[in-house]
Design a protein around this motif. Sequence first.
Motif, PDB file in Angstrom:
ATOM      1  N   SER A  25     -16.966-129.692 -71.058  1.00 44.41           N
ATOM      2  CA  SER A  25     -15.989-128.705 -71.518  1.00 44.41           C
ATOM      3  C   SER A  25     -14.798-128.677 -70.583  1.00 44.41           C
ATOM      4  CB  SER A  25     -16.636-127.323 -71.572  1.00 44.41           C
ATOM      5  OG  SER A  25     -17.769-127.352 -72.394  1.00 44.41           O
ATOM      6  N   THR A  43     -21.703-124.444 -73.216  1.00 48.47           N
ATOM      7  CA  THR A  43     -21.351-124.607 -74.622  1.00 48.47           C
ATOM      8  C   THR A  43     -22.602-124.412 -75.477  1.00 48.47           C
ATOM      9  OG1 THR A  43     -19.770-126.246 -73.910  1.00 48.47           O
ATOM     10  CG2 THR A  43     -20.242-126.166 -76.259  1.00 48.47           C
ATOM     11  N   ASP A  66     -16.559-131.177 -78.382  1.00 43.49           N
ATOM     12  CA  ASP A  66     -17.278-131.038 -77.125  1.00 43.49           C
ATOM     13  C   ASP A  66     -18.659-130.467 -77.450  1.00 43.49           C
ATOM     14  OD1 ASP A  66     -18.159-130.279 -74.569  1.00 43.49           O
ATOM     15  OD2 ASP A  66     -16.994-128.416 -74.640  1.00 43.49           O
TER      16      ASP A  66
END
Lengths: 215, 708
Positions: A25, A43, A66
Amino acid sequence: MSAGPYNYSYIFKYIIIGDMGVGKSCLLHQFTEKKFMADCPHTIGVEFGTRIIEVSGQKIKLQIWDTAGQERFRAVTRSYYRGAAGALMVYDITRRSTYNHLSSWLTDTRNLTNPSTVIFLIGNKCDLEGQRDVTYEEASKFAEENGLMFVEASAKTGDNVEEAFLETAKKIYQSIQDGRLDLNAAESGVQHKPSQPGRNPLSNDQQANKDNCAC
Amino acid sequence: MPVLTLQRSYKYIMYATKQPSLRIKQADLKCKSGCGFYGNADWEGYCSQCYRNHMDVERQKKSHNSQMPDQSRAQMSGFTKFEEKKRQQTDKKNKYLKSLPVFRKSSNVKDSGRPEKYIDIMRQANPDANKLMVEFITQYSQYGDIVKKDFFKCSQAFSNKVINELEVKPIEDLAETAQNYYNLYQNRVNSNSIYEDVPSEIREKLVEFFEKYTMIILYSFLFCPPTTNDEEKDLAIQNRIRKLSWVNAHHLDCCISETSIEVRDLVYTAINDLLGMDSMKAPLEKLACVVKCCRSVVEVLQHCQGGPVSADEFLPALIFVVLKANPARLKSNILYVTRFCKDSRLMQGEAGYYFTNLCCAVSFIENLTAESLNNMPEQEFEAYMSGELTCVSAWESALVACEGMHQLCEHLAFLKELSERTQIVQNTTQSLRDDMQKLKEGICDSVESVLERTPLIIKPRINPLTLTKEQLFTQTTQYGPQIETTNEVNTCTDTDIGQNYYLQNLSLTQINALDSTKNKLQLDITPCITLPEISKALNSNDFLSSSSAVDNKSIESITPDDNSYLGLSKVNYDIDFSDLSTENSVAEDLTPEKRKSPTPSFVIGDPFSPIGGSCPIAQTPLVPSSVFPQIESKNDGFVLPFLDDTEENVEDSLLDKVEVAPSASLPAPLVPTSSEYSGFSKQGSRIPNIPCSTGDFSSLNFAGNSNM
Ligand SMILES: Nc1nc2c(ncn2[C@@H]2O[C@H](COP(=O)(O)OP(=O)(O)OP(=O)(O)O)[C@@H](O)[C@H]2O)c(=O)[nH]1
Ligand SMILES: [Mg+2]
């Protein structure tokens, strides 16, 4: 340059994969915002970012996914591999386990993407030289053996971040030029914007296909 | 799921209120026109129907302005204040995006040729649509080809229409077109004679399928289209949710216990359901994901409270899940569903209720302030939002701990796998070892059996003194080498040295009569002295024919057990002996030498052996000095072909039984060098060298072992 209503002629789809906490990220954030995100929450599932770059005078929009490194979300993240034109595979040079897992990430990538997908290996956190756990030579040998492009980068300092994304785009663009990447394939990960008349060399073939269509 | 009674009495919905609140009344979800259907933020708080009416009025008001982009912008400005406020917040973030005209595409710049290209693109491989087509054929083909044809005709017409209008009309108009087509098809299914035979429940399914199929085809054009700023909104909310990662259940006044493992797992299920929404293509499927997620949320609440769940508790829990999930392209997904899912589905029923709740949750997240989070102090809120203040929430640490646990399990599983593999390796090693042992035994057995079957035993020499010349000749059929020597007695008697030699041999023979190849060899060598005389005989037809006879026979069919052949070969021997006694003796003697252990002493004792080289000292004196050099030269000339011949017999008897590769270490002298006997030497060189090594039992065994 003017390209009609869109100011880019291609969309390339990327995915960023790798273990939890390797800095995926942060790499994306560094690339899209040119800033380091020190306290980045983990994430969940996937996040995405975009940026328009230029390769050989062509404006290309990168749509970057991502993914979460956590195993728990692997089922969700796997659905994003499909149709990726570029895959950035990240490990953390200060944590050997993240390097050891690369082969399984690579297997996943090879299985779930198409053969023309460009895979780029990034050894992140190279600013933390003192805590290095994986040598450059070792990783570069791994990359060579598996036909991957490779750099060591730092999402913190921004070293090589830009390069990794741009090199991948160049390679993809090259594949398009060589005809190795079929834009019309279902999951090529590249979309050609119909904004430029005459830039779609596939119209004729398409016309022919139309007649064969079942419906 | 507890029944959430719909209260129709409330006329005003939450969208009208300034402050986002965690506690919304059921009626707050309803259309602000009071029609009783669910409203939606993206419809400005109206339900789909009222929104369209409202839009028509708006459009008429602005009819003087024919520019589409302005109109869509006008619609945009119709969003709540919060929408605008939120956008201002994220403006900084998205500066780079804003600078690009891409997201503000003006649709009036248009050439008529463009839509064609879209159709081309639509033609590109679409595995999902193809799958659906197959599904359709398998499910509905029983209702006739005509139904199928009509279905695909209608969906084709719809997709073509949408694609042609893609750049001409704003997305809201396309949404309307879609709704019109859904209705058109529904009416068609219900009224057209084509569908007469189709049962009503199947008709409903067909209508659903129509929506699904067309939307999957059009997905890439209608989902987050570049003509809108949907993507920008996605990035904005993604960023916002990331910034709100510190928000916990307590802030939301929600009863979800973040520390309980079971609860966490349930929450994860809900999160995964919600995350699945982005991977789906049809609005129907996306809606199904929302419903699934919301049901999981209800389950979470039931688990936490141990009782029925009130509607009041539901929204905070859903907000919590949305915050923790940070689903990809959240706005795009919501907008896509609102635009292209059949209106009726969103306006009523469970799906409508849950979807409206999700929209509320998103709206809350977009607009929340310190006040909305359980009246948190403003500074604290700001500190959190700017990242000054970070807190490791129970949720976050649980996530890390989960991963730690996961890695632990992964490693344990890996270790287990490793130990299993080690076990397998060990087992295989053992069985390999057994196999090797068996192979070794097998080879030994077969070698022994071959040896038994083809005994190449050198029989003890019969005392030549007791035999007459005639007798000796008959004896040759069995004991070639020995007879040779005796034969020599006759030819060599005139030479003193020869006689002495012979006598010496005789005495030796008698001493070691029973079994001593070494001695025999030594004895047999003696005839060499007569070589010069016999060399002439070598040229004789007799010799050549006899040797060729052997050859022919061996070529035709010789099995190792072929006794007749063995006998014949012996006969041949004998014929040879009569003429070439010396040569044969050497040849015959070489074989035993090879067969028995190649002790160094033995090698020394064999002057004519290709290995031995020079004559042993013990025997040199016995050979006449004048003849000696000649012997050596002649030796190479014709002894060796014979040697090969002898070996051939050995080979034939052993070849089929023992599969041992011919040893390459056979000395070079085996190949005849003399040009005099070209026919013979040709034959000699054609014969494989195998026997020399096969004859050597000890080396055979050794080779067998080493091969294993
Ligand atoms: N020193 C240094 N730290 C970094 C760098 N990149 C990331 N980090 C830190 O590493 C941690 C994890 O980074 P993330 O980007 O969240 O990792 P991720 O790969 O996205 O992790 P998941 O989303 O859980 O899969 C953060 O605390 C970052 O501050 C880097 O280049 N140098
Ligand atoms: Mg991440």
